[in-house]
Scaffold this active site. Sequence first.
Site, PDB file in Angstrom:
ATOM      1  N   HIS A 111      33.334  36.324  49.356  1.00 44.11           N
ATOM      2  CA  HIS A 111      32.632  36.164  50.630  1.00 44.11           C
ATOM      3  C   HIS A 111      32.166  37.512  51.184  1.00 44.11           C
ATOM      4  O   HIS A 111      31.093  37.612  51.761  1.00 44.11           O
ATOM      5  CB  HIS A 111      33.536  35.456  51.657  1.00 44.11           C
ATOM      6  CG  HIS A 111      33.830  34.040  51.265  1.00 44.11           C
ATOM      7  ND1 HIS A 111      34.939  33.343  51.708  1.00 44.11           N
ATOM      8  CD2 HIS A 111      33.153  33.176  50.464  1.00 44.11           C
ATOM      9  CE1 HIS A 111      34.932  32.124  51.186  1.00 44.11           C
ATOM     10  NE2 HIS A 111      33.866  32.001  50.435  1.00 44.11           N
ATOM     11  N   ASP A 146      33.422  28.375  46.422  1.00 44.25           N
ATOM     12  CA  ASP A 146      33.761  27.499  47.549  1.00 44.25           C
ATOM     13  C   ASP A 146      33.790  26.029  47.117  1.00 44.25           C
ATOM     14  O   ASP A 146      34.600  25.249  47.612  1.00 44.25           O
ATOM     15  CB  ASP A 146      32.736  27.666  48.682  1.00 44.25           C
ATOM     16  CG  ASP A 146      32.848  29.033  49.357  1.00 44.25           C
ATOM     17  OD1 ASP A 146      33.709  29.827  48.934  1.00 44.25           O
ATOM     18  OD2 ASP A 146      32.072  29.294  50.298  1.00 44.25           O
ATOM     19  N   ARG A 162      46.174  22.873  30.208  1.00 43.36           N
ATOM     20  CA  ARG A 162      46.679  24.075  30.873  1.00 43.36           C
ATOM     21  C   ARG A 162      45.833  24.292  32.127  1.00 43.36           C
ATOM     22  O   ARG A 162      44.635  24.585  32.033  1.00 43.36           O
ATOM     23  CB  ARG A 162      46.585  25.296  29.946  1.00 43.36           C
ATOM     24  CG  ARG A 162      47.000  26.558  30.650  1.00 43.36           C
ATOM     25  CD  ARG A 162      46.992  27.803  29.764  1.00 43.36           C
ATOM     26  NE  ARG A 162      47.371  28.926  30.604  1.00 43.36           N
ATOM     27  CZ  ARG A 162      46.673  30.049  30.760  1.00 43.36           C
ATOM     28  NH1 ARG A 162      45.558  30.243  30.063  1.00 43.36           N
ATOM     29  NH2 ARG A 162      47.072  30.976  31.581  1.00 43.36           N
ATOM     30  N   HIS A 199      47.165  32.471  38.579  1.00 45.72           N
ATOM     31  CA  HIS A 199      45.989  32.858  37.792  1.00 45.72           C
ATOM     32  C   HIS A 199      45.054  33.637  38.729  1.00 45.72           C
ATOM     33  O   HIS A 199      43.956  33.190  39.064  1.00 45.72           O
ATOM     34  CB  HIS A 199      45.312  31.612  37.217  1.00 45.72           C
ATOM     35  CG  HIS A 199      44.395  31.867  36.058  1.00 45.72           C
ATOM     36  ND1 HIS A 199      44.555  31.285  34.818  1.00 45.72           N
ATOM     37  CD2 HIS A 199      43.300  32.651  35.949  1.00 45.72           C
ATOM     38  CE1 HIS A 199      43.587  31.692  33.998  1.00 45.72           C
ATOM     39  NE2 HIS A 199      42.807  32.522  34.671  1.00 45.72           N
ATOM     40  N   ASN A 234      49.078  34.774  34.607  1.00 47.68           N
ATOM     41  CA  ASN A 234      48.030  34.834  33.596  1.00 47.68           C
ATOM     42  C   ASN A 234      47.439  36.235  33.497  1.00 47.68           C
ATOM     43  O   ASN A 234      46.960  36.789  34.484  1.00 47.68           O
ATOM     44  CB  ASN A 234      46.903  33.865  33.954  1.00 47.68           C
ATOM     45  CG  ASN A 234      45.757  33.933  32.950  1.00 47.68           C
ATOM     46  OD1 ASN A 234      45.913  33.506  31.800  1.00 47.68           O
ATOM     47  ND2 ASN A 234      44.629  34.504  33.357  1.00 47.68           N
ATOM     48  N   GLU A 235      47.447  36.780  32.303  1.00 46.55           N
ATOM     49  CA  GLU A 235      46.776  38.049  31.988  1.00 46.55           C
ATOM     50  C   GLU A 235      47.036  39.150  33.011  1.00 46.55           C
ATOM     51  O   GLU A 235      46.099  39.615  33.682  1.00 46.55           O
ATOM     52  CB  GLU A 235      45.261  37.838  31.838  1.00 46.55           C
ATOM     53  CG  GLU A 235      44.869  36.968  30.672  1.00 46.55           C
ATOM     54  CD  GLU A 235      43.372  37.104  30.310  1.00 46.55           C
ATOM     55  OE1 GLU A 235      42.631  37.742  31.069  1.00 46.55           O
ATOM     56  OE2 GLU A 235      42.987  36.568  29.265  1.00 46.55           O
TER      57      GLU A 235
HETATM   58  C1  NOJ Z   1      40.603  34.920  30.593  1.00 49.71           C
HETATM   59  C2  NOJ Z   1      40.917  34.373  31.944  1.00 49.71           C
HETATM   60  O1  NOJ Z   1      42.236  33.903  31.953  1.00 49.71           O
HETATM   61  C3  NOJ Z   1      39.952  33.298  32.415  1.00 49.71           C
HETATM   62  O2  NOJ Z   1      40.168  33.087  33.766  1.00 49.71           O
HETATM   63  C4  NOJ Z   1      38.535  33.712  32.102  1.00 49.71           C
HETATM   64  O3  NOJ Z   1      37.600  32.818  32.627  1.00 49.71           O
HETATM   65  C5  NOJ Z   1      38.394  33.833  30.601  1.00 49.71           C
HETATM   66  N1  NOJ Z   1      39.257  34.892  30.136  1.00 49.71           N
HETATM   67  C6  NOJ Z   1      36.969  34.152  30.141  1.00 49.71           C
HETATM   68  O4  NOJ Z   1      36.600  35.391  30.623  1.00 49.71           O
END
Ligand code: NOJ
Length: 512
Positions: free
Chosen positions: A67, A80, A105, A150, A194-195
């Site tokens: 935003h 959004d 997932r 995430h 996540n990541e």
């Molecule tokens: C990893 C990420 O977890 C995901 O959110 C993302 O969209 C994908 N890679 C592709 O870039």
Amino acid sequence: MAATAAMALAAALLALFGLSRGSPQGGLPSRDFPPGFMFGAATAAFQIEGAWNLSGKGENIWDRWTHQHPDWVADGSNADVACDSFHRFKEDVQALVDTGFDFYRFSISWSRILPRGTVDYVNEEGLWYYNRLLTELMAHRITPVVTMFHWDLPQPLQDLGGWPNPVIADYFEDYARILFRHFGDRVKYWITINEPASIIESYANSRLGAPGLDDHGVADYQASHTLLKAHAKAYHLYDKYFRKTQKGRVSITLNSAWLEPRTNSQEDRQAAERARQFYFGYWAHPIYSKIGDYPAVMKERIMRNSLAEGRFRSRLPEFSPQWVKFIRGTADFFAYNHYTTRYAASGTEGEIPSLQRDSGVIRSYDPKWPSSASSWLKVVPWGLRKMLNWIKKEYGNLPVLITENGFSDHGGLHDKDRINYFVSYLQELLKAIYIDKCNVFGYTAWSLVDNFEWARGYTEKFGIYQVNFTDPNLARIPKDSAQALRKIIKHRALVPNLLQGEMPEPRVVLVT
Ligand code: NOJ
């Protein structure tokens, strides 16, 4: 005599490579996936749910970032509405059913459950939403694999400093307790975070995403420290209070490209190994190695650079022996996202200070590697096999779940490049399983539906189902890749008619 020997050899090879039905081709020992192998598709809350301020949801850092800085998003868009999965989740589940997936997932939006980020106020409508999603999945016998975080940190927690503030680990543990308590009867696979490697990039480079800081080489290292602690706290919480009754499994999704030496020189081979430690060992070593803690090469180099910058201590925070012990071993399986490969060469690049600079590695691509719509995503199937082997060598043969793998284009239903990608990566996966004995038990396609691709907005499409974002119905329409995956899953094999007939011939590069 010679014929008997040849037959014996053939039988031995069959036994060795687990060759069953379907004939092998091009170095592929079998087209069949092992018994019990699971197929799933993935999404993430922020990328699909929409309803950003509905039904009690609080603001998160991605709401704020999109935003405040539409100019930082490739098409000036936001999430959004996105795929409006908050209202259309049954269509997502139908897409999973139609493709035949075993699991889904998805991630839970922290701010939808805890609008303030903390447990003093739990949003009943948030719980209700995920309960309905779980009910729908269970009704279709689709196993939920749930990511707790995430990337969408509640904004009130960012106002406290976000992940560099160690207190966020406690708040994450509290949030995890709410999730285990409310959903743990049905969720048996949990991914805490996540990541994390991608999360900290947005503390180093504001244009990459929320929270949008440019504090490279400092805030990113501090954030990683809290992220690892938060993960371990959620793991131990599950162990102590929920595992006995709920009998689930908990892990953390780590990601990294495979890092291949740019040349065969000793410097580049060492640089590639160093890069693997800086970009993957950073997270995997504290959790999966025998000794725990950050990799020694990171600790040494960051300390050396920090002192040279006139500091009195390392920019990389130190774990006490208690924390090293607490974090080590906190995963029941290895969850791994894989997309691509990069070359690594010895040299320095990146700002002072930064993780890139500290690593002493220059990363690059081979111009010959086919591209996707994402500048970072090159199609290099053999990298998956090499990475799985490296994980096995480095951390032992824990069962691996590939929690993401996928390909981006600019849209369209006839996505033959995506089919090529899936087929060629799955071939390498089969080689890793049968030839190298890597213990992989499942594979997740990213993504079920086209969605909000973070700073790239809606310009890069990863879905196997198309979503037309200008159509008010946001219908989910299967692409050719969804049909291809449906066949693979139905036959539990890379069936030959994927490669010919109605499916276009993939440009499969086999490395034997
Ligand atoms: C990893 C990420 O977890 C995901 O959110 C993302 O969209 C994908 N890679 C592709 O870039």
